[in-house]
Design a protein around this motif. Structure first.
Motif, PDB file in Angstrom:
ATOM      1  N   PRO A   1      16.475   0.294-116.644  1.00  0.00           N
ATOM      2  CA  PRO A   1      16.334  -1.230-116.713  1.00  0.00           C
ATOM      3  C   PRO A   1      17.793  -2.115-116.208  1.00  0.00           C
ATOM      4  O   PRO A   1      18.863  -1.488-116.628  1.00  0.00           O
ATOM      5  CB  PRO A   1      16.285  -1.759-118.080  1.00  0.00           C
ATOM      6  N   GLY A   2      17.595  -2.946-115.245  1.00  0.00           N
ATOM      7  CA  GLY A   2      18.777  -3.645-114.862  1.00  0.00           C
ATOM      8  C   GLY A   2      19.380  -3.040-113.664  1.00  0.00           C
ATOM      9  O   GLY A   2      20.477  -3.399-112.946  1.00  0.00           O
ATOM     10  N   SER A   3      18.765  -1.955-112.940  1.00  0.00           N
ATOM     11  CA  SER A   3      19.341  -1.216-111.777  1.00  0.00           C
ATOM     12  C   SER A   3      18.378  -1.868-110.516  1.00  0.00           C
ATOM     13  O   SER A   3      17.465  -2.386-110.602  1.00  0.00           O
ATOM     14  CB  SER A   3      19.077   0.117-112.150  1.00  0.00           C
ATOM     15  N   ALA A   4      18.962  -1.305-109.582  1.00  0.00           N
ATOM     16  CA  ALA A   4      18.193  -1.389-108.199  1.00  0.00           C
ATOM     17  C   ALA A   4      17.232  -0.304-107.895  1.00  0.00           C
ATOM     18  O   ALA A   4      17.504   0.790-108.360  1.00  0.00           O
ATOM     19  CB  ALA A   4      19.162  -1.573-107.094  1.00  0.00           C
ATOM     20  N   ALA A   5      16.146  -0.433-107.329  1.00  0.00           N
ATOM     21  CA  ALA A   5      15.237   0.662-107.109  1.00  0.00           C
ATOM     22  C   ALA A   5      14.485   0.327-105.726  1.00  0.00           C
ATOM     23  O   ALA A   5      14.289  -0.678-105.365  1.00  0.00           O
ATOM     24  CB  ALA A   5      13.953   0.393-108.146  1.00  0.00           C
TER      25      ALA A   5
END
Length: 530
Positions: free
Chosen positions: A109-113
Motif C-alpha cells: 500500500p502506498g507504493s507504485a505498481a
C-alpha cells in the motif's frame, strides 16, 4: 507581526505569517516537529512490476513480437531504477492469471505498481482483453471468457493500495483471432484509466501495428535511462520518438489521471539499492497475512529467511529433453504454500551454527559473499538440521519442498525451458553460458520470476525432499513427495553457477548422495500455511 502591503503582495505576506505560526507551534511541541520530519523523509514502499511477454501462441500462429530480449531489457531497466520485478514469458490462461494475482498480491500500500504486457490484445464490447498463448478464440464471447481484462488488472492494482498505477501495453498487433469473427483487426479499445494511473499503449485505439515492437520498446528504454525524468515525460517522449521513427505510421497513446508529478526512479522507493540488496528491500511483515494472498512476502522472526506465498494451481511437470524428466505429467498444487524467496544464505546458516543447531559445520565460502551469498557445501542431512533448528526457533514447521512443488514454484506458470523463455540468453540467471558463472551471486542479483522467487535457475543447486528415481513413472499428481523414506540418493534441482544452460532448465534434475557436502549444493525452505 502586522502585514501591510499592496494587494499584489498580500499572498506572500500571508505565507510568511503562516510559516511563522507553524514554526512557533513546532517549537512548542518538539515531538510534533520530529514526527513531521519523519513523515516527510520516510521513503515510499518499494514498487512492484510484472513484465509479461507472450509470443508462442498455440492457436493462430506466431505474432510479430519483439525479441524476448526486449522484454528482458525492460525488466533489467526497471530493476535498475528500483522496482522489484517479476518477468514471465508465454503464459497460458491459468498461469497468466496466477502471475497477475501474485503481482497484485505483492503490491505494498502506498507504493507504485507497474504492469507491462507484450503480445495480442483484442477489444470486445468496448473493453480490452490481453490474450494468453493457449487461447482458442472464435467469437467475441471467447475473448471475454479466455482473455484477461485490462480494466480488471487496473482495478486489482488499485484495490491492493497502489498509490500510482502504471500500465504499458505493447498489444496493438494485427492478430489472427479477429478475422474469425470480424473483417478487420480492430486493435485495442479505448481504456478509461482509474484515478492515479499512467497508461502507455503502443498505438491509438482501433489502430493495429504491422511488424514487431522493437521500435516501441527501444524508444521506451532510451527514455527510461534519462536521469530523474518524470514518468509522464518519459511516456510522452516515447510517443514522439516512435512517431518520428515510423514517419507517423505508429503513434503511441499516453493517458494520465495523476494529480501530482511522479518520478519513476524516486517513486519506486529503492532506486539506489545495489542489486544484492533488492531481495531485502522494504519492511517485511512478521507472520503470514490472514488471507494468504499470493505474492505476499513475510518472515516468522527477524532472523528467519523471507518467504513468499505461492498460489495454488496446476502445471505440466517434466520435459521430453531427457529420460529422467519423463513422462511429462500433470500436477495440481491444491493449496497455496510459502517458499523461500531466495536460497538460504551463509549469514542464516551461521546463525544456526552459533545457536547450536547446525552441528558446528561451517562451509567454506571460497572467498565469496559471506552474508547474502547462498550457502553451499551442505548435504541433504545438513539442510534438515537447519530446518529442525528453524522450526524450533520460529515455532512453525519448516521443510524442504517436494520435487513437484519446487518445479511449480520455479516455473511460475511458464511452460518454457526457463521461466523467462526457451533460450538461456544472459542477465536472467547465474550459470556458465548465462552471463554469470565462476561463483554464486548474492541474493537478488537477477530478476525474480513471476511468483517473486530469486535464483530458481543456476546460482546454487537446491536439495528437495524426494529420493532419486530414474523417471516419473508412477509419480503423484498432487504435488507430494514422489519417493520418501530412507534412501542414499536424493534429488537436487535448478543447477548451479558452475553448470551450463541445459542443466539450469526448470525441468532439470540430478542425484547426489544425501550425505555429500558439495560446494555447488544448497537449499531453500518451505513452510505450510494454516
Amino acid at each position: 507581526m502586522y502585514c501591510h502591503a499592496p494587494a499584489g503582495f498580500m499572498r506572500a505576506c500571508l505565507m510568511v505569517l503562516l510559516s511563522l505560526v507553524i514554526s512557533l507551534a513546532l517549537e512548542a511541541q518538539p515531538g510534533l516537529a520530529q514526527a513531521t520530519d519523519e513523515m516527510t523523509d520516510a521513503p515510499p514502499p518499494p514498487g512492484s512490476a510484472l513484465v509479461i511477454d507472450n509470443a508462442a501462441y498455440a492457436s493462430g500462429g506466431l505474432p510479430s513480437a519483439p525479441a524476448l530480449s526486449s522484454a528482458q531489457s525492460l525488466a533489467r531497466e526497471l530493476t535498475r531504477i528500483g522496482f522489484n520485478v517479476g518477468i514471465a514469458a508465454n503464459l497460458r490462461q491459468n498461469a497468466m492469471r496466477g502471475a497477475i494475482n501474485a503481482f497484485t498480491g505483492a503490491i505494498k500500500p502506498g507504493s507504485a505498481a507497474l504492469f507491462f504486457f507484450s503480445g495480442y490484445g483484442v477489444e470486445a464490447k468496448g473493453a480490452t482483453y490481453l490474450i494468453p498463448i493457449d487461447a482458442n478464440i472464435w467469437t467475441e464471447a471467447d475473448v471475454r471468457d479466455q482473455g484477461i481484462s485490462v480494466d480488471a488488472i487496473l482495478a486489482a492494482m488499485d484495490k491492493a493500495g497502489a498509490k500510482v498505477k502504471i500500465m504499458i501495453l505493447d498489444a496493438s498487433r494485427r492478430n489472427p483471432f479477429e478475422r474469425r469473427f470480424r473483417s478487420l483487426s480492430g486493435g485495442l479499445g479505448a481504456i478509461d484509466p482509474p484515478p492515479q494511473t499512467l497508461l502507455l499503449s503502443s498505438a491509438e485505439p482501433g489502430k493495429v501495428v504491422d511488424g514487431d515492437g522493437n521500435i516501441f520498446i527501444g524508444e521506451l528504454l532510451k527514455e527510461l535511462r534519462s536521469p530523474d525524468a518524470r514518468a509522464d515525460d518519459v511516456f510522452n517522449h516515447t510517443r514522439l520518438g516512435v512517431a518520428r521513427a515510423t514517419s507517423n505510421q505508429q503513434t503511441p497513446v499516453v493517458k494520465s489521471t495523476l494529480t501530482e508529478p511522479f518520478f519513476l526512479k524516486s517513486g519506486s522507493g529503492t532506486p539506489d539499492l545495489p542489486a544484492d540488496a533488492k531481495a531485502d528491500a522494504g519492511a517485511v511483515q512478521l507472520g503470514p497475512p490472514q488471507d494468504a494472498k499470493p505474492g505476499a512476502v513475510f518472515r516468522d522472526c527477524a532472523a528467519c529467511p523471507e518467504l513468499v506465498i505461492v498460489p495454488a494451481g496446476d502445471f505440466a511437470m517434466g520435459s521430453q529433453d531427457f529420460a529422467a524428466e519423463q513422462p511429462v505429467h500433470s500436477v495440481t498444487i491444491g493449496q497455496p504454500f510459502a517458499i523461500g524467496r531466495g536460497e538460504v544464505t551463509f549469514a542464516q546458516w551461521d546463525a544456526c551454527v552459533a545457536d547450536g543447531g547446525c552441528a558446528g559445520w561451517r562451509p567454506d565460502d571460497r572467498g565469496r559473499d559471506h552474508n547474502d551469498g547462498p550457502v553451499g557445501e551442505v548435504s541433504w542431512s545438513d539442510a534438515h538440521r537447519f530446518l529442525d533448528w528453524l522450526s524450533r526457533k520460529s515455532g512453525h514447521p519448516y521443510r524442504l519442498p517436494s520435487e513437484a512443488e519446487w518445479e511449480y514454484a520455479a516455473r511460475a506458470g511458464a511452460p518454457t525451458r526457463f521461466w523467462w523463455g526457451d533460450e538461456a540468453g544472459s542477465g536472467h540467471a547465474n550459470c556458465r553460458g548465462c552471463g554469470g558463472g565462476g561463483q554464486p551471486s548474492p541474493a537478488g542479483s537477477y530478476p525474480a520470476n513471476a511468483f517473486g522467487l530469486f535464483d530458481t535457475a543456476g546460482n546454487i543447486a537446491e536439495w528437495v525432499e524426494d529420493c532419486w528415481s530414474e523417471n516419473y513413472e508412477g509419480a503423484p499428481h498432487d504435488g507430494g513427495v514422489a519417493h520418501d523414506g530412507p534412501c542414499k540418493q536424493r534429488v537436487v534441482r535448478g543447477g548451479s553457477f558452475d553448470a551450463g544452460p541445459r542443466y539450469v532448465r526448470s525441468a532439470s534434475r540430478f542425484l547426489y548422495d544425501a550425505e555429500l557436502r558439495y560446494y555447488t549444493n544448497g537449499f531453500r525452505i518451505v513452510r505450510d500455511l494454516p
